[in-house]
Design an enzyme around this catalytic site. Structure first.
Site, PDB file in Angstrom:
ATOM      1  N   HIS A   1      -5.064  43.149 -24.010  1.00  0.00           N
ATOM      2  CA  HIS A   1      -6.414  43.237 -23.442  1.00  0.00           C
ATOM      3  C   HIS A   1      -6.491  44.207 -22.262  1.00  0.00           C
ATOM      4  CE1 HIS A   1      -7.090  39.818 -26.065  1.00  0.00           C
ATOM      5  NE2 HIS A   1      -8.364  40.129 -25.990  1.00  0.00           N
TER       6      HIS A   1
ATOM      7  N   CYS B   1     -11.534  58.962 -32.094  1.00  0.00           N
ATOM      8  CA  CYS B   1     -10.602  58.306 -31.160  1.00  0.00           C
ATOM      9  C   CYS B   1     -10.606  58.919 -29.759  1.00  0.00           C
ATOM     10  CB  CYS B   1      -9.188  58.281 -31.735  1.00  0.00           C
ATOM     11  SG  CYS B   1      -9.067  57.219 -33.187  1.00  0.00           S
TER      12      CYS B   1
ATOM     13  N   GLU C   1      -1.111  49.928 -35.893  1.00  0.00           N
ATOM     14  CA  GLU C   1      -2.373  50.116 -35.186  1.00  0.00           C
ATOM     15  C   GLU C   1      -3.510  49.485 -35.984  1.00  0.00           C
ATOM     16  OE1 GLU C   1      -3.144  53.922 -32.975  1.00  0.00           O
ATOM     17  OE2 GLU C   1      -4.670  54.115 -34.530  1.00  0.00           O
TER      18      GLU C   1
END
Length: 150
Positions: A76, A26, A137
């Protein structure tokens, strides 16, 4: 009846992020299909002349608030901590036309949900309270925020 009721509205948005200094995958810019559940509490409106009679809050009004301050800005977009070298990454990506959300925290689900709680609480009408947020998530990983722990 003067009984408090909880209602929940769910939201979905696609967001990218990267965790500066993290020791796993990550640390790379990547994205998630987030699902946010917003639970509020209040006494349903008892005045039959009120257009919102019988409602704690109109789901449409809650949707308008959350879309304006969470869903629309984060959808986005790439969320980056500008108190790290990711500030330069944010500047470069934005200069190339990418949608960037700059935050002053590590953009984990845990920190994002605290930010979301503060933003939502500040916009709710006085007669309702934010009780709980759940930020998914992935299908198997999520963070929870509860008013009693704030």
């Amino acid at each position: 009846m003067n009984k408090s009721v909880r209602i929940t509205k769910e939201f979905k948005f696609e967001t990218g992020h990267a965790l500066y200094g993290y020791d796993g995958l990550c640390k790379n810019v990547h994205g998630h299909s987030y699902k946010l559940s917003v639970t509020i509490s209040g006494v349903p409106i008892s005045d039959p002349k009120n257009k919102k009679y019988g409602m704690v809050m109109d789901f449409g009004d809650l949707k308008e608030i959350v879309n304006k301050i969470i869903t629309n800005p984060f959808d986005h977009a790439t969320v980056l901590n500008v108190n790290s070298p990711h500030k330069e990454l944010a500047d470069n990506m934005e200069a190339q036309g990418h949608k960037i959300v700059r935050v002053e925290y590590q953009p984990t689900s845990e920190m994002m949900i605290i930010d979301f709680a503060d933003k939502i609480k500040s916009k709710l009408p006085a007669h309702v309270s934010l009780m709980q947020l759940i930020l998914r998530e992935t299908d198997t990983c999520y963070a929870e925020w509860h008013a009693e722990n704030d």
